[in-house]
Design an enzyme around this catalytic site. Structure first.
Site, PDB file in Angstrom:
ATOM      1  N   CYS A 298      10.143 -15.509  -0.533  1.00  0.00           N
ATOM      2  CA  CYS A 298       9.483 -14.406   0.177  1.00  0.00           C
ATOM      3  C   CYS A 298       9.076 -13.345  -0.832  1.00  0.00           C
ATOM      4  CB  CYS A 298      10.444 -13.744   1.159  1.00  0.00           C
ATOM      5  SG  CYS A 298      10.897 -14.806   2.509  1.00  0.00           S
ATOM      6  N   GLU A 332       6.439 -20.576  -1.604  1.00  0.00           N
ATOM      7  CA  GLU A 332       6.793 -21.355  -0.416  1.00  0.00           C
ATOM      8  C   GLU A 332       5.727 -21.166   0.667  1.00  0.00           C
ATOM      9  OE1 GLU A 332      11.090 -21.007   0.646  1.00  0.00           O
ATOM     10  OE2 GLU A 332      10.293 -20.872   2.682  1.00  0.00           O
TER      11      GLU A 332
HETATM   12  N1  ACO Z   1      -6.693  -5.969   2.873  1.00  0.00           N
HETATM   13  C1  ACO Z   1      -7.541  -6.559   1.991  1.00  0.00           C
HETATM   14  N2  ACO Z   1      -7.142  -6.971   0.754  1.00  0.00           N
HETATM   15  C2  ACO Z   1      -5.864  -6.773   0.419  1.00  0.00           C
HETATM   16  C3  ACO Z   1      -4.931  -6.162   1.292  1.00  0.00           C
HETATM   17  C4  ACO Z   1      -5.394  -5.742   2.569  1.00  0.00           C
HETATM   18  N3  ACO Z   1      -4.602  -5.128   3.445  1.00  0.00           N
HETATM   19  N4  ACO Z   1      -3.720  -6.095   0.681  1.00  0.00           N
HETATM   20  C5  ACO Z   1      -3.885  -6.647  -0.544  1.00  0.00           C
HETATM   21  N5  ACO Z   1      -5.172  -7.064  -0.687  1.00  0.00           N
HETATM   22  C6  ACO Z   1      -5.758  -7.724  -1.863  1.00  0.00           C
HETATM   23  C7  ACO Z   1      -6.042  -6.688  -2.934  1.00  0.00           C
HETATM   24  O1  ACO Z   1      -7.346  -6.189  -2.836  1.00  0.00           O
HETATM   25  C8  ACO Z   1      -5.818  -7.484  -4.205  1.00  0.00           C
HETATM   26  O2  ACO Z   1      -6.939  -8.253  -4.558  1.00  0.00           O
HETATM   27  P1  ACO Z   1      -7.876  -7.813  -5.830  1.00  0.00           P
HETATM   28  O3  ACO Z   1      -6.949  -7.507  -6.967  1.00  0.00           O
HETATM   29  O4  ACO Z   1      -8.672  -9.056  -6.041  1.00  0.00           O
HETATM   30  O5  ACO Z   1      -8.657  -6.641  -5.363  1.00  0.00           O
HETATM   31  C9  ACO Z   1      -4.749  -8.484  -3.820  1.00  0.00           C
HETATM   32  O6  ACO Z   1      -4.781  -8.590  -2.401  1.00  0.00           O
HETATM   33  C10 ACO Z   1      -3.368  -8.065  -4.296  1.00  0.00           C
HETATM   34  O7  ACO Z   1      -3.202  -6.703  -4.127  1.00  0.00           O
HETATM   35  P2  ACO Z   1      -1.918  -5.955  -4.692  1.00  0.00           P
HETATM   36  O8  ACO Z   1      -2.149  -4.474  -4.601  1.00  0.00           O
HETATM   37  O9  ACO Z   1      -1.547  -6.517  -6.023  1.00  0.00           O
HETATM   38  O10 ACO Z   1      -0.829  -6.450  -3.640  1.00  0.00           O
HETATM   39  P3  ACO Z   1       0.165  -5.589  -2.729  1.00  0.00           P
HETATM   40  O11 ACO Z   1       1.048  -4.723  -3.581  1.00  0.00           O
HETATM   41  O12 ACO Z   1      -0.587  -4.933  -1.655  1.00  0.00           O
HETATM   42  O13 ACO Z   1       1.093  -6.753  -2.171  1.00  0.00           O
HETATM   43  C11 ACO Z   1       1.694  -8.404  -0.596  1.00  0.00           C
HETATM   44  C12 ACO Z   1       0.617  -7.931  -1.596  1.00  0.00           C
HETATM   45  C13 ACO Z   1       3.009  -8.596  -1.325  1.00  0.00           C
HETATM   46  C14 ACO Z   1       1.266  -9.724   0.013  1.00  0.00           C
HETATM   47  C15 ACO Z   1       1.798  -7.283   0.497  1.00  0.00           C
HETATM   48  O14 ACO Z   1       0.606  -7.239   1.231  1.00  0.00           O
HETATM   49  C16 ACO Z   1       2.951  -7.466   1.448  1.00  0.00           C
HETATM   50  O15 ACO Z   1       4.080  -7.158   1.121  1.00  0.00           O
HETATM   51  N6  ACO Z   1       2.645  -7.951   2.666  1.00  0.00           N
HETATM   52  C17 ACO Z   1       3.661  -8.144   3.706  1.00  0.00           C
HETATM   53  C18 ACO Z   1       4.554  -9.306   3.388  1.00  0.00           C
HETATM   54  C19 ACO Z   1       3.779 -10.571   3.094  1.00  0.00           C
HETATM   55  O16 ACO Z   1       2.854 -10.933   3.817  1.00  0.00           O
HETATM   56  N7  ACO Z   1       4.169 -11.261   2.012  1.00  0.00           N
HETATM   57  C20 ACO Z   1       3.607 -12.542   1.610  1.00  0.00           C
HETATM   58  C21 ACO Z   1       4.152 -13.637   2.491  1.00  0.00           C
HETATM   59  S1  ACO Z   1       3.917 -15.220   1.787  1.00  0.00           S
HETATM   60  C22 ACO Z   1       5.337 -15.492   0.878  1.00  0.00           C
HETATM   61  O17 ACO Z   1       6.262 -14.763   1.025  1.00  0.00           O
HETATM   62  C23 ACO Z   1       5.377 -16.591  -0.116  1.00  0.00           C
END
Ligand code: ACO
Ligand code: ZN
Length: 443
Positions: A298, A332
């Site tokens: 996760c 995962e």
């Molecule tokens: N809308 C559109 N694009 C987004 C969004 C959003 N809400 N959030 C992130 N992105 C894009 C960013 O633009 C970036 O892409 P780019 O660099 O090409 O512009 C990319 O995603 C990563 O952005 P970061 O700022 O590095 O990521 P962030 O710190 O926001 O974390 C994460 C990403 C961990 C998935 C976060 O959204 C989160 O914690 N979400 C909730 C939990 C979740 O869904 N986790 C993943 C589950 S899958 C697994 O666990 C294996």
């Protein structure tokens, strides 16, 4: 409930519902998942069809368009079938991903990945402050029958915690998290930002803070560069912290099973340092032993820190660990919508960084590289390299071999993306030796 039924609305029926987009209302088809009576006024918990579950909410009757009501067909299990099998680009639209590609059979995936409420709890008479959170009882992973799962699912479809205060932030949960039921009646749950213990009031938190010794996560600091650190926490040795972290994370993770048995996992917690201590920004968990090459179970960036590059920093760190292990790794499955966006973006950057910067060797007219070499250099598993290249439409079959064709547009786009990525992992600042968990009798 009976009055809700008299009014014609029952659980499982669908109708247009007004979605509040910061003061502007839009009609969307939604399914009623639950009905409650608040001071003799009914409220309806709705899921907007084709949108991510984090937008589900309680709405008043005025926001339902009763003239277009559709009743559930007999024998349809409420909430198990969503008409959201199409894939859209908006991050709030429903996407479920298996093996790097959008997968239509999300219902099966959802059933397999339903949260397991396996944690042993003390009796309901104990408040959260008194409840032992340092549970050393080794709660087994429960398999449970389908009936139990369906029952649990009905509860876990509805957000239960109103808001969470942790450090200087007030967080609004996106999904259900199995905190003790008593806490769901409070407007705010307070978390100690250091040990993540949950309490029901500010007074309880203040009392706890006079005793809590932590100023950083309880584990080894294995990385430090400028104000960013990573701590490695063993889910067996620091069970209480690990469980509290999972409970917090579940508020923002929908697709994943929440393991109360944290023993088989390591937690890599990323913090930002200031004069008060090392503040939690995000984390990922990783199985100590994975037969499927998973290097992340996760992953989460806490909402106030999202969209600032921390997610990609966490992902980069997970591959830095795989590199030291001499392995390729993969997250995962299923990935969430935001997980897929972040991984796609990370994989694109990492792969293009290799191919864009290659030079032809020994008189070749163009540089050559195999997919396996890309995997070796990036520690990204083969299927993810291939799916990324396919997604970018860069791979072509020509005269018996696969060719990656890079246009100037792709090269320029890559350069721009890399300049945007300010935060990077510096492998020199990582001090870590992997343990061979298979040689240990017990984790
Ligand atoms: N809308 C559109 N694009 C987004 C969004 C959003 N809400 N959030 C992130 N992105 C894009 C960013 O633009 C970036 O892409 P780019 O660099 O090409 O512009 C990319 O995603 C990563 O952005 P970061 O700022 O590095 O990521 P962030 O710190 O926001 O974390 C994460 C990403 C961990 C998935 C976060 O959204 C989160 O914690 N979400 C909730 C939990 C979740 O869904 N986790 C993943 C589950 S899958 C697994 O666990 C294996
Ligand atoms: Zn504490």
């Amino acid at each position: 409930m009976s009055q809700g039924m008299k009014a014609g609305v029952i659980e499982g029926c669908r109708m247009p519902v007004q979605r509040d987009l910061e003061g502007q209302f839009e009609w969307h088809l939604a399914e009623v998942l639950s009905i409650r009576d608040v001071n003799n006024k009914f409220e309806y918990y709705v899921h907007y069809i084709d949108f991510n579950k984090r937008l589900d909410e309680w709405v008043a009757a005025e926001r339902l368009d009763m003239s277009k009501i559709q009743f559930p067909k007999k024998d349809t299990k409420i909430g198990t079938k969503r008409s959201s099998d199409s894939v859209h680009n908006s991050p709030d639209r429903e996407i479920v991903v298996q093996n790097g590609t959008a997968h239509p059979s999300k219902v099966t995936a959802a059933i397999k990945k339903m949260p397991k409420i396996g944690r042993k709890r003390k009796g309901p008479e104990m408040g959260p402050e008194e409840e032992s959170q340092d549970s050393s009882d080794n709660a087994p992973r429960q398999t449970g029958s389908m009936t139990v799962h369906v029952k649990e699912d009905k509860i876990s479809r509805i957000k239960n915690i109103h808001s969470i205060e942790v450090g200087k932030y007030r967080l609004k949960p996106w999904y259900f998290s199995p905190y003790p039921v008593e806490l769901t009646t409070y407007p705010v749950v307070f978390l100690c930002e250091w040990c993540l213990k949950y309490v029901k009031s500010l007074t309880c938190l203040q009392r706890h803070l006079t005793k809590c010794q932590l100023k950083y996560p309880p584990g080894n600091e294995i990385y430090r560069k400028s104000n960013i650190s990573f701590f490695e926490i063993d889910g067996r040795k620091n069970k209480s912290y690990a469980q509290n972290l999972c409970l917090l994370a579940k508020c923002f993770l929908d697709h994943k099973t929440l393991y109360y048995d944290t023993d088989p996992f390591l937690f890599y917690v990323m913090t930002e340092y200031d004069s008060k201590g090392c503040h939690l920004v995000g984390y990922f968990s990783k199985e100590k032993e994975s037969t499927e090459d998973y290097n992340v179970a996760c992953i989460l960036t806490l909402p106030p820190h999202q969209r600032k590059g921390f997610g990609k920093l966490l992902i980069e760190f997970s591959y830095a660990l795989s590199k030291i292990e001499g392995k390729t790794g993969t997250p995962e499955k299923p990935l969430s919508d935001l997980g897929l966006l972040s991984y796609r973006s990370y994989w694109t950057n990492a792969i293009l960084d290799i191919v864009v910067n290659m030079k032809p060797e020994n008189g070749q007219d163009r540089p050559q590289i195999t997919i396996n070499e890309i995997c070796e250099k990036t520690s990204i598993k083969k299927e993810d390299v291939i799916s990324t290249l396919q997604h970018l439409n860069l791979i072509n079959y020509y005269k018996g071999q696969y060719i990656i064709t890079l246009s100037d547009e792709v090269i320029d786009g890559h350069k721009r993306a890399m300049t945007k990525r300010k935060m990077r992992i510096d492998p020199k600042c990582l001090q870590w030796t992997p343990k061979d968990w298979s040689k240990r009798g017990k984790w």
